[in-house]
Design a protein around this motif. Structure first.
Motif, PDB file in Angstrom:
ATOM      1  N   VAL A 162       0.905  -1.233  -0.081  1.00 28.34           N
ATOM      2  CA  VAL A 162      -0.156  -0.021  -0.002  1.00 28.34           C
ATOM      3  C   VAL A 162       0.938   1.161   0.092  1.00 28.34           C
ATOM      4  CG1 VAL A 162      -1.714   1.212   1.274  1.00 28.34           C
ATOM      5  CG2 VAL A 162      -1.899  -1.154   1.206  1.00 28.34           C
ATOM      6  N   GLU A 163       0.469   2.198  -0.605  1.00 28.28           N
ATOM      7  CA  GLU A 163       1.261   3.587  -0.831  1.00 28.28           C
ATOM      8  C   GLU A 163       1.300   4.260   0.633  1.00 28.28           C
ATOM      9  OE1 GLU A 163       3.079   5.266  -3.008  1.00 28.28           O
ATOM     10  OE2 GLU A 163       2.772   3.285  -4.254  1.00 28.28           O
ATOM     11  N   PRO A 164       2.314   4.995   1.088  1.00 29.56           N
ATOM     12  CA  PRO A 164       2.242   5.233   2.342  1.00 29.56           C
ATOM     13  C   PRO A 164       1.115   6.333   2.749  1.00 29.56           C
ATOM     14  CG  PRO A 164       4.473   5.407   1.636  1.00 29.56           C
ATOM     15  CD  PRO A 164       3.698   4.955   0.485  1.00 29.56           C
ATOM     16  N   SER A 165       0.723   7.264   1.371  1.00 25.35           N
ATOM     17  CA  SER A 165      -0.319   8.203   1.734  1.00 25.35           C
ATOM     18  C   SER A 165      -1.805   7.598   1.784  1.00 25.35           C
ATOM     19  CB  SER A 165      -0.389   9.028   0.790  1.00 25.35           C
ATOM     20  OG  SER A 165      -0.755   8.285  -0.655  1.00 25.35           O
ATOM     21  N   ARG A 166      -1.682   6.176   1.686  1.00 27.72           N
ATOM     22  CA  ARG A 166      -3.225   5.500   1.908  1.00 27.72           C
ATOM     23  C   ARG A 166      -3.080   4.681   3.218  1.00 27.72           C
ATOM     24  NH1 ARG A 166      -7.423   7.008   0.032  1.00 27.72           N
ATOM     25  NH2 ARG A 166      -8.248   4.969   0.074  1.00 27.72           N
ATOM     26  N   CYS A 167      -2.337   5.297   3.957  1.00 31.65           N
ATOM     27  CA  CYS A 167      -2.250   4.329   5.324  1.00 31.65           C
ATOM     28  C   CYS A 167      -2.602   5.079   6.319  1.00 31.65           C
ATOM     29  CB  CYS A 167      -0.670   3.993   5.519  1.00 31.65           C
ATOM     30  SG  CYS A 167      -0.249   2.588   4.513  1.00 31.65           S
ATOM     31  N   VAL A 168      -3.205   4.623   7.501  1.00 33.25           N
ATOM     32  CA  VAL A 168      -3.441   5.384   8.777  1.00 33.25           C
ATOM     33  C   VAL A 168      -2.612   4.685  10.022  1.00 33.25           C
ATOM     34  CG1 VAL A 168      -5.452   6.244  10.345  1.00 33.25           C
ATOM     35  CG2 VAL A 168      -5.736   6.008   8.017  1.00 33.25           C
ATOM     36  N   VAL A 169      -2.021   5.560  10.458  1.00 32.42           N
ATOM     37  CA  VAL A 169      -1.128   5.314  11.674  1.00 32.42           C
ATOM     38  C   VAL A 169      -2.108   5.293  13.173  1.00 32.42           C
ATOM     39  CG1 VAL A 169       0.633   5.663  13.041  1.00 32.42           C
ATOM     40  CG2 VAL A 169       1.111   5.326  10.549  1.00 32.42           C
ATOM     41  N   PHE A 170      -2.148   4.292  13.835  1.00 30.81           N
ATOM     42  CA  PHE A 170      -2.940   4.625  15.146  1.00 30.81           C
ATOM     43  C   PHE A 170      -1.698   4.410  16.337  1.00 30.81           C
ATOM     44  CE2 PHE A 170      -6.026   3.151  12.312  1.00 30.81           C
ATOM     45  CZ  PHE A 170      -7.150   3.655  12.789  1.00 30.81           C
ATOM     46  N   GLU A 171      -1.484   5.304  17.261  1.00 32.22           N
ATOM     47  CA  GLU A 171      -0.453   5.405  18.192  1.00 32.22           C
ATOM     48  C   GLU A 171      -1.096   6.040  19.462  1.00 32.22           C
ATOM     49  OE1 GLU A 171       2.660   4.885  18.785  1.00 32.22           O
ATOM     50  OE2 GLU A 171       3.482   3.964  16.751  1.00 32.22           O
TER      51      GLU A 171
ATOM     52  N   ALA B 292       1.901   7.485  21.564  1.00 33.33           N
ATOM     53  CA  ALA B 292       2.926   7.972  21.936  1.00 33.33           C
ATOM     54  C   ALA B 292       3.566   9.344  20.933  1.00 33.33           C
ATOM     55  CB  ALA B 292       3.992   7.136  22.097  1.00 33.33           C
ATOM     56  N   PRO B 293       4.042  10.139  21.241  1.00 35.34           N
ATOM     57  CA  PRO B 293       4.334  11.394  20.492  1.00 35.34           C
ATOM     58  C   PRO B 293       5.726  10.762  19.477  1.00 35.34           C
ATOM     59  CG  PRO B 293       4.100  12.181  22.670  1.00 35.34           C
ATOM     60  CD  PRO B 293       3.987  10.654  22.804  1.00 35.34           C
ATOM     61  N   ALA B 294       6.655   9.948  19.878  1.00 41.06           N
ATOM     62  CA  ALA B 294       7.305   9.244  18.784  1.00 41.06           C
ATOM     63  C   ALA B 294       6.801   8.685  17.873  1.00 41.06           C
ATOM     64  CB  ALA B 294       8.498   8.647  19.803  1.00 41.06           C
ATOM     65  N   GLY B 295       5.773   7.850  18.179  1.00 39.73           N
ATOM     66  CA  GLY B 295       5.259   7.142  16.991  1.00 39.73           C
ATOM     67  C   GLY B 295       4.308   7.823  16.197  1.00 39.73           C
ATOM     68  N   LEU B 296       3.696   8.736  16.629  1.00 43.29           N
ATOM     69  CA  LEU B 296       2.963   9.930  15.881  1.00 43.29           C
ATOM     70  C   LEU B 296       3.981  10.541  14.947  1.00 43.29           C
ATOM     71  CD1 LEU B 296       0.619  11.212  18.479  1.00 43.29           C
ATOM     72  CD2 LEU B 296      -0.218   9.697  16.689  1.00 43.29           C
ATOM     73  N   ALA B 297       5.042  10.842  15.447  1.00 43.43           N
ATOM     74  CA  ALA B 297       6.099  11.756  14.647  1.00 43.43           C
ATOM     75  C   ALA B 297       6.579  10.675  13.492  1.00 43.43           C
ATOM     76  CB  ALA B 297       7.311  12.037  15.481  1.00 43.43           C
ATOM     77  N   ALA B 298       6.721   9.487  13.798  1.00 39.94           N
ATOM     78  CA  ALA B 298       7.263   8.468  12.638  1.00 39.94           C
ATOM     79  C   ALA B 298       5.998   8.580  11.444  1.00 39.94           C
ATOM     80  CB  ALA B 298       7.369   7.039  13.454  1.00 39.94           C
ATOM     81  N   GLY B 299       4.605   8.308  11.816  1.00 40.88           N
ATOM     82  CA  GLY B 299       3.564   8.347  10.984  1.00 40.88           C
ATOM     83  C   GLY B 299       3.637   9.531  10.149  1.00 40.88           C
TER      84      GLY B 299
ATOM     85  N   ALA C 184       6.168  11.538   9.459  1.00 40.01           N
ATOM     86  CA  ALA C 184       7.314  11.649   8.687  1.00 40.01           C
ATOM     87  C   ALA C 184       7.324  10.631   7.521  1.00 40.01           C
ATOM     88  CB  ALA C 184       8.509  11.394   9.494  1.00 40.01           C
ATOM     89  N   ALA C 185       6.379   9.637   7.647  1.00 38.15           N
ATOM     90  CA  ALA C 185       5.960   8.427   6.655  1.00 38.15           C
ATOM     91  C   ALA C 185       5.102   8.927   5.918  1.00 38.15           C
ATOM     92  CB  ALA C 185       5.677   7.007   7.153  1.00 38.15           C
ATOM     93  N   GLY C 186       4.452  10.350   5.882  1.00 34.31           N
ATOM     94  CA  GLY C 186       3.387  10.686   4.917  1.00 34.31           C
ATOM     95  C   GLY C 186       2.081  10.140   5.149  1.00 34.31           C
ATOM     96  N   MET C 187       1.991   9.619   6.384  1.00 38.08           N
ATOM     97  CA  MET C 187       0.786   8.927   6.642  1.00 38.08           C
ATOM     98  C   MET C 187      -0.399   9.749   7.713  1.00 38.08           C
ATOM     99  SD  MET C 187       2.280   5.292   7.484  1.00 38.08           S
ATOM    100  CE  MET C 187       3.168   4.381   6.112  1.00 38.08           C
ATOM    101  N   THR C 188      -1.647   9.212   7.431  1.00 35.17           N
ATOM    102  CA  THR C 188      -2.585   9.852   8.106  1.00 35.17           C
ATOM    103  C   THR C 188      -2.378   9.614   9.667  1.00 35.17           C
ATOM    104  OG1 THR C 188      -4.099  10.225   6.663  1.00 35.17           O
ATOM    105  CG2 THR C 188      -5.124  10.301   8.644  1.00 35.17           C
TER     106      THR C 188
END
Length: 216
Positions: free
Chosen positions: A152-161, A163-170, A172-176
């Motif tokens: 899947v393209e990163p822009s079509r992914c949603v990250v559930f987190e 912690a601030p570090a995990g949200l920052a990773a999401g 930076a990956a170009g994800m929602t």
């Protein structure tokens, strides 16, 4: 608010599963074994970081590999003792998703992640752990790897987190990003959507997409 995505990527501890009780128990024992003072230990952020990063902050470099192996052993052995349980809404939310639409992306080792997930009956088809990447969160590498594995393209992914570090990773990956206020207060979390936990969300699979909605 509605979010449309092709894949959903979940952090584990603090997002799907609570392991805080076990983590505190094991790391307290670990600190005592390695002579880490209560003052030094109290300054360390445990959540959302790899064991290697934490050990490197507290111990001489030559001791770190042995110390990392020790904490992994303590945490894996502690899983049957309790202190690891599903967070509210996890089961219902994951049950609404096809197995090939979601992944777990964790800073834990594979052995520890699998032990905790197995203990609560979660068996992800795709699991990315600390051992699968060279740089952990907040670097985007773990989430980018999960997207590749799901095709899947990163822009079509949603990250559930949680912690601030995990949200920052999401980000930076170009994800929602969706933040769950389970271990941090809402104002500490920078995300496209902030909710208390997964009970606040619903998922509807439509064709090749997943529609995520905030419940009223």
């Amino acid at each position: 608010m509605k979010i449309h995505a092709d894949a959903l990527l979940f952090d584990n501890d603090g997002t799907l599963v609570s392991s805080l009780e076990s983590v505190r128990r094991c790391w307290t024992r670990w600190a005592q074994e390695y002579g880490v003072t209560a003052e030094a230990f109290g300054r360390i952020q445990l959540h959302g970081r790899t064991a290697g990063e934490i050990a490197a902050d507290l111990l001489p470099a030559d001791v770190v590999p042995e110390a990392v192996a020790r904490i992994e052993r303590l945490e894996v052995e502690d899983v049957p003792n309790g202190g690891v349980h599903l967070l509210p809404g996890t089961r219902e939310f994951l049950d609404a998703l096809p197995a090939d639409r979601w992944a777990v992306v964790t800073s834990a080792t594979r052995r520890l992640a699998e032990a905790r997930l197995e203990a609560v009956g979660i068996r992800p088809k795709t699991l990315v752990t600390a051992e699968d990447v060279t740089r952990g969160k907040p670097d985007p590498e773990p989430y980018l790897l999960a997207a590749r594995e799901l095709g899947v393209e990163p822009s079509r992914c949603v990250v559930f987190e949680d912690a601030p570090a995990g949200l920052a990773a999401g980000r930076a990956a170009g994800m929602t990003t969706v933040a769950l206020a389970t271990t941090h207060r809402s104002h500490e979390l920078d995300a496209d959507l902030v909710v208390k936990d997964l009970t606040a969300l619903s998922a509807l699979v439509t064709g090749h997409a997943v529609e995520i909605s905030a419940r009223d």
